[in-house]
Design an enzyme around this catalytic site. Structure first.
Site, PDB file in Angstrom:
ATOM      1  N   GLN A   1       0.823  -1.211   0.000  1.00 48.05           N
ATOM      2  CA  GLN A   1       0.000   0.000   0.000  1.00 48.05           C
ATOM      3  C   GLN A   1       0.851   1.252   0.000  1.00 48.05           C
ATOM      4  OE1 GLN A   1      -3.400  -0.339  -0.588  1.00 48.05           O
ATOM      5  NE2 GLN A   1      -2.416  -2.316  -0.907  1.00 48.05           N
TER       6      GLN A   1
ATOM      7  N   GLU B   1      -9.263   0.311   5.236  1.00 47.97           N
ATOM      8  CA  GLU B   1      -9.659  -0.138   3.898  1.00 47.97           C
ATOM      9  C   GLU B   1      -9.349  -1.632   3.739  1.00 47.97           C
ATOM     10  OE1 GLU B   1      -8.661   1.045  -0.761  1.00 47.97           O
ATOM     11  OE2 GLU B   1      -7.274   1.610   0.840  1.00 47.97           O
ATOM     12  N   HIS B   2      -8.103  -2.019   3.977  1.00 42.90           N
ATOM     13  CA  HIS B   2      -7.672  -3.417   3.892  1.00 42.90           C
ATOM     14  C   HIS B   2      -7.224  -3.878   5.276  1.00 42.90           C
ATOM     15  CE1 HIS B   2      -6.572  -1.546  -0.078  1.00 42.90           C
ATOM     16  NE2 HIS B   2      -7.287  -2.575  -0.523  1.00 42.90           N
TER      17      HIS B   2
ATOM     18  N   HIS C   1       1.702   2.947  -3.335  1.00 45.92           N
ATOM     19  CA  HIS C   1       0.689   3.679  -4.092  1.00 45.92           C
ATOM     20  C   HIS C   1       0.946   5.180  -4.068  1.00 45.92           C
ATOM     21  CE1 HIS C   1      -2.343   0.921  -5.516  1.00 45.92           C
ATOM     22  NE2 HIS C   1      -2.386   0.296  -4.356  1.00 45.92           N
TER      23      HIS C   1
ATOM     24  N   ASP D   1      -6.694  -7.232  -4.672  1.00 46.86           N
ATOM     25  CA  ASP D   1      -6.629  -6.121  -5.622  1.00 46.86           C
ATOM     26  C   ASP D   1      -6.874  -6.573  -7.052  1.00 46.86           C
ATOM     27  OD1 ASP D   1      -6.281  -3.964  -3.995  1.00 46.86           O
ATOM     28  OD2 ASP D   1      -4.130  -3.760  -4.321  1.00 46.86           O
TER      29      ASP D   1
ATOM     30  N   HIS E   1     -55.025  14.144   1.877  1.00 50.37           N
ATOM     31  CA  HIS E   1     -54.513  12.795   2.121  1.00 50.37           C
ATOM     32  C   HIS E   1     -55.599  11.934   2.768  1.00 50.37           C
ATOM     33  CE1 HIS E   1     -50.550  14.466   1.330  1.00 50.37           C
ATOM     34  NE2 HIS E   1     -49.985  13.274   1.506  1.00 50.37           N
TER      35      HIS E   1
END
Length: 440
Positions: A268, A336-337, A271, A370, A429
């Protein structure tokens, strides 16, 4: 050049752990004012001038001097040719990944995306009708790197959901078209594709131009300009999420080879300098081993500079009192992971409530998720896994309630509705309900 990665070393037993840890986690998802202002100008310009504005911005930002939109349109033949031109190994890998992603999302559709109905005792029909969106746009990042996996993860669940038109936009700076991205679009069933990117691509998808039709929803990651544009067009169209920097959290009991965990942290960190990699472990000696492997393996990495900055600025190796405490901290982070790198991952999985994706066992590297495991890799970041879910078939469907009231049901329900409507001061109504209680 020598790069050094020094994730901060923390211990849950330290008096200042909570404050230090909170500061390490902090990341502001707010784009700065200059980006917001520039994006607003681009969106307004594309909305007003359409294709002409898209051409102008594509020339300015991507260096593509096209006289018309046809030069920025990828044809079906071009996508097929890109697939056919790949080495056999890449073709087979792309198709195998696509099969697994498609199988997973087909199972997801069966589990949660079906139309259903029932009739109650008075014959009234109640239910839910599930229908796909008509047209979606998928944004595929380009420039620094190419992401064919993003094509699969965005287009395939849309296709499985039954979306009839999938429009892909992908920037190609200086005209460099990545054949794997084009081939992935062919394999995933993309309907139309354009070589545009940035806020101008988001604007074209949201508002439509003479060439690009307006879509119902935009999915896919991008840079700060893309994120700001998606935030601004939400309401005109749907969006999947506003993604922050990538994250990985590894819960380790010390049984997994230390080089594996070090490389998972790298996976990660490579990235983006803002990506976050954290290790939680009750074994202090093992944490030392992982740091030693970080030092040993880092010089071998082509993206060593990015990894080193990410780990040094945002990474953390945290010594916990126990695996139980590690699970508690993981739920606070909502990563996230989340890798559960232990001998008995199923012991800890029930304690983990908040994560985009949970990877169980030493052999389950995040990188498999991934690319080819099957579940979607578009995941909530920045703690939003507390209330958000991975991209899936359900993001490309909508639900309509089905109601068919019988004559007997109208008499029964009408009494209830009329009382409540009069209580709200809404006489029409109430009368609409009462009229159906009377014989015509």
């Amino acid at each position: 050049m020598e790069f050094i990665a020094r994730p901060v070393r923390l211990s849950t037993q330290s008096a200042d752990f909570d404050a230090t840890f909170k500061a390490r986690l902090h990341w502001s998802a707010e784009a700065d004012a200059a980006i917001e202002q520039r994006v607003a100008e681009i969106l307004a310009d594309v909305q007003a001038r359409g294709d002409a504005a898209v051409l102008e911005y594509t020339h300015r930002f991507d260096g593509l001097a096209a006289e018309g939109m046809e030069a920025l349109t990828l044809t079906a033949d071009e996508l097929r040719a890109a697939f056919d031109g790949l080495p056999a190994e890449q073709r087979e890998a792309l198709e195998a990944a696509a099969r697994r992603v498609r199988s997973y999302h087909e199972a997801q559709k069966k589990a949660s995306g079906e139309t259903w109905s029932y009739r109650d005792e008075d014959g009234t029909l109640l239910g839910q009708k599930v229908t796909p969106l008509d047209r979606v746009g998928i944004y595929v990042p380009g420039g620094k790197a190419a992401y064919p996996s993003s094509v699969l993860m965005n287009a395939i669940p849309a296709q499985v959901a039954g979306v009839s038109e999938i429009i892909m936009v992908v920037p190609t700076p200086r005209g460099d078209k990545n054949p794997l991205v084009l081939a992935a679009a062919y394999v995933a069933g993309v309907t139309r594709a354009y070589t545009i990117g940035g806020a101008q691509a988001v604007a074209a998808l949201a508002y439509g131009t003479a060439t690009i039709p307006a879509v119902d929803k935009i999915t896919g990651p991008g840079n700060a300009y893309v994120a700001a544009a998606k935030r601004r067009v939400f309401g005109t169209v749907g969006i999947d999420m506003i993604a922050g920097p990538s994250e990985i959290l590894v819960l380790a009991d010390g049984s997994t080879p230390a080089p594996w965990v070090a490389m998972d942290l790298f996976s990660q960190a490579e990235h983006d300098e803002l990506a976050q990699s954290i290790l939680l472990c009750p074994d202090l000696a093992y944490i030392e081993q992982v740091q030693a492997e970080i030092d040993r393996l880092l010089p071998q990495m082509p993206r060593a500079a990015i990894i080193a900055k990410s780990l040094s600025d945002r990474g953390a190796l945290i010594h916990t009192r126990s695996m139980e405490e590690a699970c508690e901290i993981a739920n606070r982070i909502a990563p996230e992971h989340l890798e559960v790198s232990s001998q008995d991952p199923h012991r800890w999985e029930p304690s983990l409530r908040h994560a985009g994706a949970i990877f169980l066992g030493a052999y389950t590297s995040e990188s498999l998720g991934d690319y080819c495991a099957g579940p979607n890799h578009v995941l909530p970041t920045s703690g939003t896994a507390r209330f958000s879910s991975p991209l899936g078939v359900y993001d490309f469907q909508k639900r309509s309630s089905l109601i068919e009231v019988s004559e007997a049901g109208a008499r029964k329900l009408g009494q209830i509705a009329a009382v409540l409507a009069y209580g709200e001061g809404l006489q029409a109504h109430a009368r609409a309900a009462e009229m159906r209680m009377e014989k015509p």
